[in-house]
Design a protein around this motif. Sequence first.
Motif: not given
Length: 578
Positions: A208-220, A549-555
Amino acid sequence: MAASKPVEPDSGTGLPRWQVALLVGTPIVLGVGAVYLWNRSRTKQARAKGSGERKTPEGSASPVQGQDAAKDNPEPNLSPLDKAQAAKNKGNKYFKAGKYENAIQCYTEAISLCPTEQKSDLSTFYQNRAAAYEQLSKWTEVVQDCTKAVEFNPRYIKALFRRAKALEKLDNKKECLEDVTAVCILEAFQNQLSMLLADKVLKQLGKEKAKEKYKNREPLMPSPQFIKSYFSSFTDDIISQPLQKGEKKDEDKDKEGEAAEVSESSGYLKAKQYMEEENYDKIISECTKEIDSEGRYTAEALLLRATFYLLIGISTAAQPDLDRVINMKDANVKLRANALIKRGSMYMQQQQPLLSTQDFNMAAEIDTRNPDVYHHRGQLKILLDQVDEAVGDFDECILLRPDYALAQAQKCFALYRQAYTGNNPSQVQTAMDGFEAVIKRFPKCAEGYALYAQALTDQQQFGKADEMYDKCIELEPDNATTYVHKGLLQLQWKQDLDLGLDLISKAIEIDNKCDFAYETMGTIEVQRGNLDKAIDMFNKAINLAKSEMEMAHLYSLCDAAYAQTEVARKYGLKPPTL
């Protein structure tokens, strides 16, 4: 797949999650619950008592004089506590008979009769009534009664777990996680039911958190070392070949690189120059100029732009470019095959293995002699636990490119993992001999030493593994990942926490965009009991995650650490530390 590092069947992200905990010297108890780590000596003792689900009401919480003589209809001369126990016993009979409304009435009577100083008994009565409400799916009432039970007995495992399940039903994942974390600690992580619930909630929260965060993340943009490592996993990739001096006609171009003057007004050629200069931030814009002008390098520009979109984590922008290249029937077949490899890798990262497999198979059909197709498809097969097929693909890659050291090393690693998990000592030794042959034949291949070191660590040949990591560092001193693995080795081998942390800190110093280093540091800090620092490390890794998916794991790791801070604050509960 499209990466220079091997991918593990149990990871799904390109990073060997099982190994992080293994090298620290403690196992991961379950999936993403990597922060729920327990003392190695205790995990060897499976406790059967923790395997049952808690459904039935309890008897008396403490022996009370006259309790055994209590009847369904208590006599007037019984003490208030005796009367309360009798009411509770009557409620238990109704509960076992499936008459939950009647049971609730009896437990309510027991609560009203029980002296307020009898906290242990009151805790049991409230918990029993919560059990009856649970059978009626009255989740709010379950939470309320379990809360009262926990107020009277803060370490009441049954009440905490029952409240956790009710909170899950009410979609209150945060508080559910806190309760089930407390249960896991109280049960020394030995009850499969509580650990399964913790794992389930952590995954849900992470997604849930990754879906929202990744959608609005700044490209890096990743570090230069990561980008170079990525491109080094391709040997037949036109867009990653260096520019040549002197311009040739289009038909004279080959896989050794486009020969063209950089002074030519071509956005693509300028992008290639920026690649050589490691000025990666300008590549997408120059490719866009080539595409918008419909220049002669449009197909190459589309593929290069898509590649960098993938590197900065914008797959939604990468896919249309890859689709266009794949559908260009008159484009160079190697461009189309490379686009299929990258789209297939993207699908696998998105957990769409069927689409991924289709793309790799199509790439093999249109460019049968492209070693990159078989190399990356072999990694896909490892992810899908199809090791025999993976080895076949690596063999095909090696047949086409006998001097490809990376494919040779990864074939050995695939054979080793198959033998190791299958508990086949003779095949393990064969794989280890294969590693020796690879590093002897390709002494400049850092990846060969790194993979061999992982296998040696599994075999507890720590001294030799350490030597292999030293060879990696000698060959690639700017490879942060190697320092992380070497640091973890020190923890398992010598229990040298300071040296291990120093090496991981060195990795961050070399590459401050190495999410693996931050994640590993966070996991170790959890074990040390430094939860606030662990959360800070996980958050840094989250901001560097290369996929949703990586972000979801880290969250999930971060949420688990935060839950432990709340449990420590509320109940004074902490798992053992290093």
